[in-house]
Design an enzyme around this catalytic site. Sequence first.
Site, short mmCIF file in Angstrom:
data_model
loop_
_atom_site.label_atom_id
_atom_site.label_comp_id
_atom_site.label_asym_id
_atom_site.label_seq_id
_atom_site.Cartn_x
_atom_site.Cartn_y
_atom_site.Cartn_z
N ASP A 141 0.80 -1.08 -0.05
CA ASP A 141 -0.02 0.01 -0.07
C ASP A 141 0.88 1.20 0.06
OD1 ASP A 141 -2.27 1.55 0.32
OD2 ASP A 141 -2.01 1.60 2.37
N SER A 142 0.24 2.47 -0.13
CA SER A 142 0.98 3.56 0.11
C SER A 142 1.54 3.77 1.54
CB SER A 142 0.15 4.77 -0.49
OG SER A 142 -0.94 4.86 0.36
N TYR B 238 -1.03 8.13 -2.27
CA TYR B 238 -1.01 7.93 -3.68
C TYR B 238 -2.28 8.53 -4.27
CZ TYR B 238 2.73 4.40 -3.58
OH TYR B 238 3.74 3.66 -3.56
N GLY B 239 -3.36 9.02 -3.69
CA GLY B 239 -4.57 9.47 -4.28
C GLY B 239 -4.62 10.29 -5.33
N CYS C 29 -4.02 -1.45 -1.90
CA CYS C 29 -4.31 0.02 -1.94
C CYS C 29 -5.30 0.22 -3.10
CB CYS C 29 -2.94 0.71 -2.88
SG CYS C 29 -3.13 2.33 -3.25
N THR D 155 -6.58 3.04 -4.62
CA THR D 155 -6.06 3.85 -6.02
C THR D 155 -5.46 2.82 -7.04
OG1 THR D 155 -5.81 5.37 -4.25
CG2 THR D 155 -5.09 5.91 -6.34
N GLU E 235 -2.82 9.04 8.60
CA GLU E 235 -1.38 8.71 8.60
C GLU E 235 -1.12 9.47 9.73
OE1 GLU E 235 1.14 7.11 6.56
OE2 GLU E 235 -0.62 6.17 5.36
N CYS F 233 -11.09 3.08 0.11
CA CYS F 233 -9.82 3.20 0.37
C CYS F 233 -9.20 2.47 1.71
CB CYS F 233 -9.46 4.65 0.54
SG CYS F 233 -7.72 5.06 1.21
N THR F 234 -7.96 1.60 1.51
CA THR F 234 -7.71 0.86 2.74
C THR F 234 -7.35 1.61 4.06
OG1 THR F 234 -5.57 0.76 1.87
CG2 THR F 234 -7.17 -0.80 1.17
N HIS F 235 -7.17 2.86 3.92
CA HIS F 235 -7.09 3.68 5.14
C HIS F 235 -8.21 3.96 5.91
CE1 HIS F 235 -3.16 5.02 3.48
NE2 HIS F 235 -2.90 5.29 4.41
N1 DGL Z 1 -4.48 3.25 0.99
C1 DGL Z 1 -4.56 3.51 -0.33
C2 DGL Z 1 -6.09 3.56 -1.17
O1 DGL Z 1 -6.49 2.62 -0.65
C3 DGL Z 1 -3.90 4.96 -0.81
C4 DGL Z 1 -4.57 6.17 -0.50
C5 DGL Z 1 -3.54 7.20 -0.58
O2 DGL Z 1 -2.07 6.90 -0.34
O3 DGL Z 1 -3.86 8.21 -1.20
O4 DGL Z 1 -6.40 4.36 -1.89
#
Ligand code: DGL
Length: 268
Positions: free
Chosen positions: A10-11, A42-43, A73, A75, A152, A184-186
Amino acid sequence: LKNKPIGIFDSGVGGLTVARQIMDALPQEHLIYFGDSLRAPYGDRAPEQLAQFSRQIIDFLMDKDIKALVVACGTISARIFGTVEQMTDIPVLGMVVPGVTAALAATKTGRIGVMATAGTVASGAHRTAILTQRPDAQVMSVACPLFVPLTEEGWSDNTVADMTAQIYLADMAANRIDTAILGCTHYPLLINSIKKALPSDVTIVDPAVVLAQDLKKTLGDAGLTRVDDTLPVHQFYISGNKEKFDKISALALKVSCDAQVVKLYGNK
Ligand code: DGL
């Protein structure tokens, strides 16, 4: 072959919510995690750049001799999944299909909300996949770019997170969706704020739950399930910000992980 680890990337810390679900569903498997915390988020990144980053990370994980790859991730899964799949010949799983499967199973009215990064929303990947399977569905997608930096930063359960969720999700809440995808996994780390911002009868789906089951089936079908009584060994690698990562990993994984910082590339 069966004893090789599963690679996840992931990012940053978000993919740890996916690692958690995999550990619960497949407690005997070794995991190797890479979080590109130095280059997160990464978005908003362009697809070409996401492909370049994925190439570097996949090379690193392939050197560790992984047997399957989880793109944790949203994205990358939404924007360049086909490209990433072609970077390796081991099984590759992404986040879009499991999220859509879970949402279609949960929805009654077909009114589905997708919250995700700007890149994921722009890709339209969830919408396309939902409408292919249920053409009468109404999909409402909302980009929530501040959710990733909040997470984060470890600000996952405070007033700022609550208010941010309220503002981003107000239209979704007013639009009578009955199901929402955490695209998004966050975002599972912000679940308390997200729940407060949506009506209580909305079903919130975390794609990682279905992904872990899909992974179990993929490994089983390919004869790759680890059968060993010894405890698995997990390894966590990041590109930067170790203190922050270790702190949030305790929230996301519910166990602490002592991440190792590795240099995959120069400083950018
Ligand atoms: N956790 C990632 C996702 O699911 C990346 C989010 C990011 O870094 O913007 O999109």
